[in-house]
Design a protein around this motif. Structure first.
Motif, short mmCIF file in Angstrom:
data_model
loop_
_atom_site.label_atom_id
_atom_site.label_comp_id
_atom_site.label_asym_id
_atom_site.label_seq_id
_atom_site.Cartn_x
_atom_site.Cartn_y
_atom_site.Cartn_z
N GLN A 135 23.21 30.28 16.85
CA GLN A 135 22.47 29.88 15.65
C GLN A 135 21.83 31.10 14.99
O GLN A 135 21.89 31.26 13.76
CB GLN A 135 21.40 28.85 16.01
N LEU A 136 21.23 31.97 15.79
CA LEU A 136 20.61 33.18 15.26
C LEU A 136 21.66 34.15 14.73
O LEU A 136 21.42 34.88 13.77
CB LEU A 136 19.76 33.84 16.34
N MET A 310 32.86 18.13 17.47
CA MET A 310 32.93 17.80 16.04
C MET A 310 32.48 18.98 15.18
O MET A 310 31.88 18.81 14.12
CB MET A 310 32.07 16.56 15.75
N ASN A 311 32.75 20.18 15.66
CA ASN A 311 32.47 21.40 14.89
C ASN A 311 31.01 21.52 14.48
O ASN A 311 30.68 21.90 13.34
CB ASN A 311 33.37 21.48 13.65
N GLY A 312 30.12 21.24 15.44
CA GLY A 312 28.69 21.47 15.23
C GLY A 312 27.91 20.30 14.70
O GLY A 312 26.69 20.41 14.53
N LEU A 320 25.46 23.88 14.16
CA LEU A 320 26.25 25.10 14.02
C LEU A 320 27.30 24.89 12.94
O LEU A 320 27.78 23.76 12.74
CB LEU A 320 26.94 25.49 15.33
N LYS A 321 27.70 25.95 12.29
CA LYS A 321 28.82 25.89 11.37
C LYS A 321 30.12 25.71 12.16
O LYS A 321 30.22 26.10 13.32
CB LYS A 321 28.89 27.16 10.53
N MET A 328 32.74 30.24 19.38
CA MET A 328 32.19 30.08 20.73
C MET A 328 33.26 29.70 21.74
O MET A 328 33.26 30.18 22.88
CB MET A 328 31.09 29.00 20.75
N HIS A 329 34.20 28.85 21.31
CA HIS A 329 35.19 28.31 22.25
C HIS A 329 36.47 29.13 22.30
O HIS A 329 37.36 28.80 23.09
CB HIS A 329 35.50 26.85 21.89
N GLN A 330 36.57 30.16 21.49
CA GLN A 330 37.71 31.07 21.60
C GLN A 330 37.61 31.88 22.88
O GLN A 330 36.52 32.10 23.41
CB GLN A 330 37.75 32.02 20.41
#
Length: 671
Positions: A135-136, A310-312, A320-321, A328-330
């Motif tokens: 998020q930051l 669901m993409n954030g 999250l965007k 993150m999941h890559q």
């Protein structure tokens, strides 16, 4: 002065005589530190190729899933002595199934309720900390490629390498820091330390080149949580509550220790099965809160899984965007393209030709897992109030039932290696995930495995059976590339890594279905050699103590004159004293940890153990004197050949004892 020396000597002798009867029983009950990381694993289950089920057409019917789940938990809970468990499954952005099993409190017969009972989820906390950091990052306030020390003002990460430790490497556990188990918890909430103060005193140093290998450490995530606190200007726990828990409507979840009163009454009691019965364990107040402190219900964890699937987004909240969730999941690190790797916080699991991301959690009295199948929009959360491997067994059976392998991938052609070539891979390997810089390095042998060569051109992985409960895992490896082997029992791979000289230095993913690394160790670091050194020293020290301290003192008390008192007195007193003190240390350290409870090292080092660590500091300089006396004995020839030889043997044992205790971080106060 002589009388005082005699009194001290008799006290030491008394300690030895009291300790000796307990040594054999301690050997049968080796104390182990409590897991505080998600590394409590079950070996990858050996299984035959899956035959597709005629009735399993994917996950579509909640009632069918309930029947399937009931059968597994009803079978495994009694077998593994699990008092209570809970599961939640999400699919297509909604809660698909949730159910509790057994008891949250076995004594009071309080049942587990999926939307009410809180479980300590241990290292699943790391996923929330990584989400906060991202998020930051989205806001441009935290640079993932920046040097971690750039954000630290009151202390700096100790790093002897020219490469900086990057913020992103804290989430992939490639920062190069080691594990720490001493002092990571407090007995009461009042004794917990603020993140900055704790890390300034106890953050483990960097011991490996950053970015090279995966080496899991809870303190890496704790430092990441401190960065969240520093950058946001908000206490870590409050930040998580305001920016993740509240937007996701996780009203029955908290990082507070203990949970607030309205939640604490629903917290499942943690248990361990010991001496044929369940025993409640005390609540641990973690100083490493960002890595292990969260408590949550299964339905609340479902909200978190939905957000990441669901993409954030969860309902009307976007934490999250979409591109940040995908980032993150890559996969951001792996030891080999065919092995599971890790994203930011989330680790990969490859099974049944599927790629999943998630995490495991375990601490004393609790275990948990979170698994996301992003390509199928499915998430599974499991928690229990005891340490066990039910989550791994459930996931494997779940995949075989609902997503069986219908077509095996084309097998890789095998590579023929000579017996000489196979020799490059054989040896003893040690899991990287052990405390390198404290005396808890003594637990490292429990992370050993051996690799042998077979006559048919394959390798065999074996683990010492006394290090594993139940059957020790063993796997056969078939070479398919110069540094890649395929397990013959399943479709998993093991890879090897070389050092700068082209010698095999690492084995990657030899046992577990998640990312991991083992380092090859030289022969003198193997447990057999180390036990031989310890046994030799104990034998020699005991003989010297008996001959040159105990027997003369007994003779003196009986009124008998010392033999050759003028020649023997100074020399044998020093040899006997060194031997006795070293014996007290060798016997007293494990005995005291066993009596006190080795797991209590999470609170710090007990005073009696600190006192024992003073003994090698006394005997080490005295050993120099002992060596000088040995030289004089041979030069002056005042003693018989047998006495001089025995004295030299004691000197040799005392001399090799010094590097022995140094290797195990037992010289000085290394904790």
């Amino acid at each position: 002065m002589v009388r005082i020396t005699r009194l001290i000597s008799w006290v030491i002798i008394g300690i030895i005589l009291v300790s000796l009867p307990n040594v054999s029983s301690w050997a049968r009950n080796v104390p182990q530190l409590p897991p505080t990381t998600p590394q409590q694993q079950q070996p990858t289950q050996l299984k035959q190729p899956v035959v597709p089920s005629a009735t399993a057409r994917g996950l579509n019917d909640p009632q069918e899933l309930e029947a399937f789940t009931d059968s597994i938990f009803n079978e495994e809970m009694p077998k593994s002595h699990i008092p209570g468990a809970v599961i939640s499954v999400v699919k297509d952005g909604k809660l698909f199934f949730a159910k509790g099993y057994g008891y949250a409190n076995a004594e009071k017969k309080i049942p587990v309720v999926a939307d009410q009972t809180l479980f300590r989820v241990a290292s699943l906390s790391k996923l929330f900390t990584a989400t906060a950091a991202m998020q930051l990052y989205e806001q441009g306030r935290l640079d993932l490629g920046a040097d971690v020390n750039q954000y630290l003002t009151t202390f700096q990460l100790q790093n002897p390498y020219p490469e900086s430790v990057r913020v992103a490497q804290l989430m992939t556990h490639t920062d190069g820091t080691t594990k720490r188990r001493i002092g990571l918890a407090a007995r009461t909430a009042a004794q917990m330390q603020p993140l900055g103060k704790y890390l300034a005193n106890y953050m483990p140093p960097v011991v490996r080149q950053p970015g090279r290998v995966y080496d899991y450490s809870s303190h890496s995530t704790t430092l990441l949580g401190y960065l969240v606190e520093r950058v946001s200007g908000i206490p870590f726990t409050q930040y998580i509550t305001d920016n993740i828990l509240q937007p996701l409507k996780m009203r029955q979840s908290t990082f507070l220790q203990p949970p607030p009163p309205d939640l604490a009454e629903n917290l499942a009691v943690g248990y361990q099965y010991r001496n044929g019965k369940l025993q409640a364990v005390p609540y641990l107040y973690f100083n490493i809160a960002p890595a292990a402190a969260m408590s949550a219900t299964a339905t609340d964890m479902a909200h978190f899984m939905i957000a990441h699937l669901m993409n954030g987004r969860y309902e009307n909240s976007q934490i999250l965007k979409a591109e940040t969730v995908q980032l993150m999941h890559q996969q951001h690190f792996t030891h080999h393209p065919k092995l599971p790797g890790t994203g930011y916080g989330f680790r990969e699991r490859l099974e049944n030709n599927m790629r999943m991301t998630g995490h495991l959690g375990s601490l004393r009295g609790y275990s948990s897992s979170l698994t996301l199948m992003r390509d199928r929009n499915i998430g599974i959360f499991i928690a229990t109030n005891s340490i066990n491997g039910v989550h791994g067994k459930f996931l494997s059976r779940f995949l075989d039932h609902y997503f069986p392998v219908t077509q095996q991938p084309e097998p890789l052609p095998s590579l023929k290696l000579s017996q000489k070539q196979l020799n490059h891979f054989t040896g003893t390997y040690r899991d990287l995930e052990y405390p390198r810089h404290t005396f808890v390095k003594l637990t490292a042998p429990f992370e050993h495995m051996n690799i042998f060569k077979n006559d048919d051109g394959t390798l065999q992985i074996r683990t010492p059976s006394f290090f594993f409960r139940g059957d020790a895992p063993s796997f056969r490896l078939l070479p398919v590339e110069p540094l890649l082997f395929k397990r013959t029992e399943d479709d998993a791979f093991t890879a090897f890594g070389e050092d700068s000289n082209g010698q095999i230095a690492f084995a990657f993913n030899p046992l577990w279905p998640k990312i991991g690394a083992y380092e090859r160790i030289p022969w003198y670091e193997t447990i057999g050699v180390q036990l031989a050194i310890a046994g030799f020293c104990v034998f020699v020290f005991f003989s010297a103590s008996l001959m040159w301290l105990v027997r003369p003192l007994i003779d003196f008390l009986k009124g008998k004159p010392f033999l050759d008192r003028q020649k023997f007195n100074p020399a044998w007193m020093i040899a006997g004293l060194i031997s006795t003190l070293n014996l007290v240390f060798l016997i007293g350290l494990p005995l005291s940890l066993w009596l006190i409870g080795a797991w209590k090292l999470v609170y710090g080092v007990p005073a009696v153990v600190v006192a024992l660590f003073c003994l090698p500091l006394v005997t080490t300089p005295l050993t120099i004197v002992l060596a000088l006396l040995t030289v004089l004995a041979w030069r002056n020839k005042n003693w018989s050949l047998g006495v001089r030889s025995h004295y030299s043997l004691v000197t040799f044992a005392a001399s090799i004892f010094i590097p022995f205790v140094m290797y195990w971080n037992l010289l000085g106060f290394q904790f």
